[in-house]
Scaffold this motif. Structure first.
Motif, mmCIF file in Angstrom:
data_model
loop_
_atom_site.group_PDB
_atom_site.id
_atom_site.type_symbol
_atom_site.label_atom_id
_atom_site.label_comp_id
_atom_site.label_asym_id
_atom_site.label_seq_id
_atom_site.Cartn_x
_atom_site.Cartn_y
_atom_site.Cartn_z
ATOM 1 N N LEU A 57 -12.995 -14.611 -9.036
ATOM 2 C CA LEU A 57 -13.225 -14.879 -10.454
ATOM 3 C C LEU A 57 -12.077 -14.369 -11.321
ATOM 4 C CD1 LEU A 57 -17.060 -14.183 -10.830
ATOM 5 C CD2 LEU A 57 -15.881 -16.391 -10.819
ATOM 6 N N GLY A 58 -11.242 -13.536 -10.732
ATOM 7 C CA GLY A 58 -10.068 -13.068 -11.448
ATOM 8 C C GLY A 58 -8.869 -13.977 -11.277
ATOM 9 N N TYR A 59 -8.999 -15.002 -10.426
ATOM 10 C CA TYR A 59 -7.910 -15.944 -10.216
ATOM 11 C C TYR A 59 -7.907 -16.997 -11.323
ATOM 12 C CZ TYR A 59 -7.938 -14.076 -5.421
ATOM 13 O OH TYR A 59 -7.904 -13.266 -4.322
ATOM 14 N N PRO A 60 -6.797 -17.722 -11.502
ATOM 15 C CA PRO A 60 -6.754 -18.804 -12.486
ATOM 16 C C PRO A 60 -7.775 -19.895 -12.157
ATOM 17 C CG PRO A 60 -4.545 -18.220 -11.759
ATOM 18 C CD PRO A 60 -5.495 -17.513 -10.850
ATOM 19 N N ARG A 61 -8.285 -20.557 -13.156
ATOM 20 C CA ARG A 61 -9.253 -21.626 -12.960
ATOM 21 C C ARG A 61 -8.637 -22.716 -12.085
ATOM 22 N NH1 ARG A 61 -13.559 -23.460 -17.421
ATOM 23 N NH2 ARG A 61 -14.589 -25.152 -16.285
ATOM 24 N N GLY A 62 -9.393 -23.198 -11.134
ATOM 25 C CA GLY A 62 -8.889 -24.187 -10.194
ATOM 26 C C GLY A 62 -8.366 -23.574 -8.911
ATOM 27 N N GLU A 63 -8.158 -22.249 -8.900
ATOM 28 C CA GLU A 63 -7.665 -21.558 -7.707
ATOM 29 C C GLU A 63 -8.642 -20.480 -7.250
ATOM 30 O OE1 GLU A 63 -3.767 -20.059 -8.443
ATOM 31 O OE2 GLU A 63 -3.078 -21.893 -9.421
ATOM 32 N N GLN A 64 -9.881 -20.568 -7.699
ATOM 33 C CA GLN A 64 -10.858 -19.512 -7.428
ATOM 34 C C GLN A 64 -11.526 -19.735 -6.075
ATOM 35 O OE1 GLN A 64 -13.253 -19.770 -11.017
ATOM 36 N NE2 GLN A 64 -11.989 -18.273 -12.068
ATOM 37 N N GLN A 65 -10.833 -19.319 -5.035
ATOM 38 C CA GLN A 65 -11.381 -19.429 -3.686
ATOM 39 C C GLN A 65 -10.787 -18.351 -2.786
ATOM 40 O OE1 GLN A 65 -10.081 -23.502 -2.809
ATOM 41 N NE2 GLN A 65 -8.508 -22.689 -1.472
ATOM 42 N N ALA A 66 -11.532 -17.997 -1.756
ATOM 43 C CA ALA A 66 -11.086 -16.980 -0.805
ATOM 44 C C ALA A 66 -11.869 -17.176 0.496
ATOM 45 C CB ALA A 66 -11.315 -15.578 -1.354
ATOM 46 N N GLU A 67 -11.302 -16.683 1.569
ATOM 47 C CA GLU A 67 -11.966 -16.816 2.867
ATOM 48 C C GLU A 67 -12.725 -15.532 3.198
ATOM 49 O OE1 GLU A 67 -10.419 -17.921 7.286
ATOM 50 O OE2 GLU A 67 -9.914 -19.309 5.652
ATOM 51 N N VAL A 68 -13.931 -15.707 3.746
ATOM 52 C CA VAL A 68 -14.787 -14.572 4.096
ATOM 53 C C VAL A 68 -15.204 -14.725 5.556
ATOM 54 C CG1 VAL A 68 -16.864 -13.287 3.510
ATOM 55 C CG2 VAL A 68 -15.688 -14.578 1.743
ATOM 56 N N ILE A 69 -15.123 -13.640 6.308
ATOM 57 C CA ILE A 69 -15.559 -13.645 7.705
ATOM 58 C C ILE A 69 -16.915 -12.960 7.791
ATOM 59 C CG2 ILE A 69 -15.025 -13.000 10.076
ATOM 60 C CD1 ILE A 69 -13.061 -14.991 8.842
ATOM 61 N N LEU A 70 -17.928 -13.688 8.305
ATOM 62 C CA LEU A 70 -19.279 -13.150 8.440
ATOM 63 C C LEU A 70 -19.788 -13.405 9.857
ATOM 64 C CD1 LEU A 70 -20.791 -14.541 5.094
ATOM 65 C CD2 LEU A 70 -19.876 -12.240 5.501
ATOM 66 N N HIS A 71 -20.551 -12.446 10.373
ATOM 67 C CA HIS A 71 -21.117 -12.583 11.717
ATOM 68 C C HIS A 71 -22.462 -13.300 11.602
ATOM 69 C CE1 HIS A 71 -21.060 -11.515 15.974
ATOM 70 N NE2 HIS A 71 -22.361 -11.315 15.878
ATOM 71 N N VAL A 72 -22.482 -14.562 12.002
ATOM 72 C CA VAL A 72 -23.686 -15.384 11.883
ATOM 73 C C VAL A 72 -23.982 -16.042 13.227
ATOM 74 C CG1 VAL A 72 -24.754 -17.335 10.673
ATOM 75 C CG2 VAL A 72 -23.157 -15.846 9.459
ATOM 76 N N ARG A 73 -25.234 -16.010 13.619
ATOM 77 C CA ARG A 73 -25.685 -16.662 14.853
ATOM 78 C C ARG A 73 -24.869 -16.222 16.077
ATOM 79 N NH1 ARG A 73 -25.967 -20.712 10.988
ATOM 80 N NH2 ARG A 73 -23.939 -21.533 11.606
ATOM 81 N N GLY A 74 -24.620 -14.928 16.165
ATOM 82 C CA GLY A 74 -24.013 -14.373 17.375
ATOM 83 C C GLY A 74 -22.502 -14.385 17.434
ATOM 84 N N ARG A 75 -21.831 -14.856 16.393
ATOM 85 C CA ARG A 75 -20.366 -14.857 16.421
ATOM 86 C C ARG A 75 -19.817 -14.841 15.003
ATOM 87 N NH1 ARG A 75 -16.853 -20.037 17.361
ATOM 88 N NH2 ARG A 75 -15.577 -18.620 16.129
ATOM 89 N N ASP A 76 -18.538 -14.497 14.893
ATOM 90 C CA ASP A 76 -17.902 -14.490 13.578
ATOM 91 C C ASP A 76 -17.664 -15.908 13.095
ATOM 92 O OD1 ASP A 76 -17.849 -11.762 13.389
ATOM 93 O OD2 ASP A 76 -15.795 -11.541 14.147
ATOM 94 N N HIS A 77 -18.009 -16.163 11.843
ATOM 95 C CA HIS A 77 -17.767 -17.457 11.208
ATOM 96 C C HIS A 77 -16.835 -17.253 10.018
ATOM 97 C CE1 HIS A 77 -20.824 -20.321 12.992
ATOM 98 N NE2 HIS A 77 -21.129 -19.164 13.562
ATOM 99 N N ALA A 78 -15.950 -18.203 9.805
ATOM 100 C CA ALA A 78 -15.052 -18.179 8.650
ATOM 101 C C ALA A 78 -15.611 -19.109 7.577
ATOM 102 C CB ALA A 78 -13.654 -18.619 9.052
ATOM 103 N N TYR A 79 -15.803 -18.581 6.397
ATOM 104 C CA TYR A 79 -16.321 -19.372 5.274
ATOM 105 C C TYR A 79 -15.302 -19.362 4.134
ATOM 106 C CZ TYR A 79 -20.865 -19.135 7.575
ATOM 107 O OH TYR A 79 -21.900 -19.235 8.487
ATOM 108 N N LEU A 80 -15.080 -20.537 3.565
ATOM 109 C CA LEU A 80 -14.228 -20.646 2.395
ATOM 110 C C LEU A 80 -15.122 -20.591 1.162
ATOM 111 C CD1 LEU A 80 -11.373 -21.078 1.285
ATOM 112 C CD2 LEU A 80 -11.824 -23.538 1.310
ATOM 113 N N MET A 113 -21.007 -22.377 -10.077
ATOM 114 C CA MET A 113 -21.521 -22.815 -8.783
ATOM 115 C C MET A 113 -20.672 -22.169 -7.694
ATOM 116 S SD MET A 113 -22.129 -26.660 -7.284
ATOM 117 C CE MET A 113 -22.840 -26.922 -5.656
ATOM 118 N N ILE A 114 -21.324 -21.444 -6.802
ATOM 119 C CA ILE A 114 -20.650 -20.777 -5.694
ATOM 120 C C ILE A 114 -20.969 -21.540 -4.415
ATOM 121 C CG2 ILE A 114 -20.368 -18.607 -4.445
ATOM 122 C CD1 ILE A 114 -21.829 -17.329 -6.950
ATOM 123 N N THR A 115 -19.938 -21.934 -3.678
ATOM 124 C CA THR A 115 -20.162 -22.638 -2.413
ATOM 125 C C THR A 115 -19.469 -21.898 -1.275
ATOM 126 O OG1 THR A 115 -18.262 -24.083 -2.881
ATOM 127 C CG2 THR A 115 -20.459 -24.920 -3.445
#
Length: 354
Positions: free
Chosen positions: A77-100, A117-119
């Motif tokens: 949310l501190g990034y410029p509008r239109g560039e507000q995204q980051a990758e998050v690594i979460l352990h889901v269903r037995g393994r690490d998943h990468a989410y944008l 809206m957060i996706t």
């Protein structure tokens, strides 16, 4: 009476979010969660009824998934509008998943903001493919070192003991090819070690016409054995500013593929010349061509195409590497779909060719 008329605005919004194939959360201007779908609840590990109507930033902090997503959201949310995204690594269903994670401000027609809206897009498959490709390149680069050293020693010994001028000419060709392979291998290994973000290229002036002649000459015997006519159409004195070693490797891969996929009695045409502000190089064959549905993906991190279908092979990897080399020169490589057979085209910018 239309049944949808009885559905409230909240119900329609919830239905839309549930229909999405990505995790989605809606928060209002006070950071209160107004809607979220099942995918979002699953990833966060929070019951939907426990989060609705509460501030997104005031939930229980003992949930590691929620804490990671919250921290990522505060960051983007501190990034410029239109560039507000980051990758998050979460352990889901037995393994690490990468989410944008993406945050998209929501505005009314008049421009007034009413929430965010957060996706969360699951990009695990893409990261797995990138990792597999990186590991393959690193393995190939390392595996090449031993045979390259042995070949270099053998060639050096032959140079000392051979007095025949014709044999010396052949040996010099082999020495040049070994240098190209070693240079490319080192460059690829540096990329996998994150020493560079792309394949490094030198910038020297050379005659591209001579490069085409030298590279094509190496495939004359192979083409003759297949009864394939290998012809060149090259303008004279095509001075180019770039990396002759890596560009010759690219041209070699294209010619090798063209000869390989051209049936007996067919032909391969190699052309080079000025095209406006660019240098245009093309390699055409009279083979079966590439199916329309594969033309847009053939140059990516990609499966190898064969007449019988797709296959995960080194040829596909070679084309992806060729694309990186050409783009590192500021140019582009593409498949011309307007011709019969297959025609790969390289365009290098005027700044690289004078």
């Amino acid at each position: 009476m239309d049944a949808t008329a009885n559905i409230g605005e909240n119900g329609r919004t919830a239905a839309i979010l549930d229909a999405l194939d990505v995790a989605a959360i809606l928060i209002d201007l006070d950071d209160v969660v107004t809607h979220l779908n099942e995918q979002a609840a699953l990833i966060l590990g929070i019951d939907r009824h426990e989060i609705l109507g509460r501030s997104f930033y005031d939930l229980e902090s003992n949930n590691s998934h929620y804490v990671h997503v919250r921290a990522a959201l505060q960051r983007v949310l501190g990034y410029p509008r239109g560039e507000q995204q980051a990758e998050v690594i979460l352990h889901v269903r037995g393994r690490d998943h990468a989410y944008l994670l993406k945050a998209a401000p929501l505005d009314l027609d008049g421009g007034a903001a009413f929430g965010t809206m957060i996706t969360l897009h699951d990009v695990t498959y893409l990261r797995d493919k990138e990792s597999a490709r990186t590991n393959l390149i690193a393995t190939l680069s390392n595996e090449l070192k031993t045979p390259l050293t042995s070949l270099s020693l053998a060639i050096e010994l032959l140079q000392r003991k051979t007095s025949d001028p014709k044999q010396h000419e052949i040996i010099e060709t082999v020495v040049e090819d070994l240098a190209r392979i070693r240079d490319l291998s080192d460059g690829l290994l540096n990329v996998t070690r994150n020493e560079t973000t792309s394949i490094a290229v030198r910038s020297v002036t050379f005659d591209f016409a001579r490069l085409v002649a030298s590279v094509t000459k190496k495939f004359l015997l192979q083409a003759a054995q297949k009864e394939v006519a290998l012809r060149t159409h090259v303008e004279r004195a095509l001075d180019c500013y770039g990396d002759p070693v890596k560009l010759s490797w690219v041209l070699s891969r294209l010619i090798a593929n063209a000869v390989s996929f051209t049936p007996e009695g067919g032909s391969v045409e190699v052309s080079a010349g000025r095209d406006g502000q660019s240098l245009r190089i093309s390699v055409s064959d009279s083979g079966r061509g590439v199916p329309i549905e594969l033309r847009d993906v053939l140059l990516e991190q990609c499966p190898q195409w064969k007449p019988e279908g797709l296959d995960n092979g080194y040829a596909g990897l070679s084309l992806a590497i060729a694309k990186e080399i050409v783009e590192a020169h500021g140019g582009r490589i593409f498949l011309d779909s307007s011709t019969k057979g297959s025609t790969f085209v390289i365009q290098l910018p005027h700044a690289r060719c004078t």
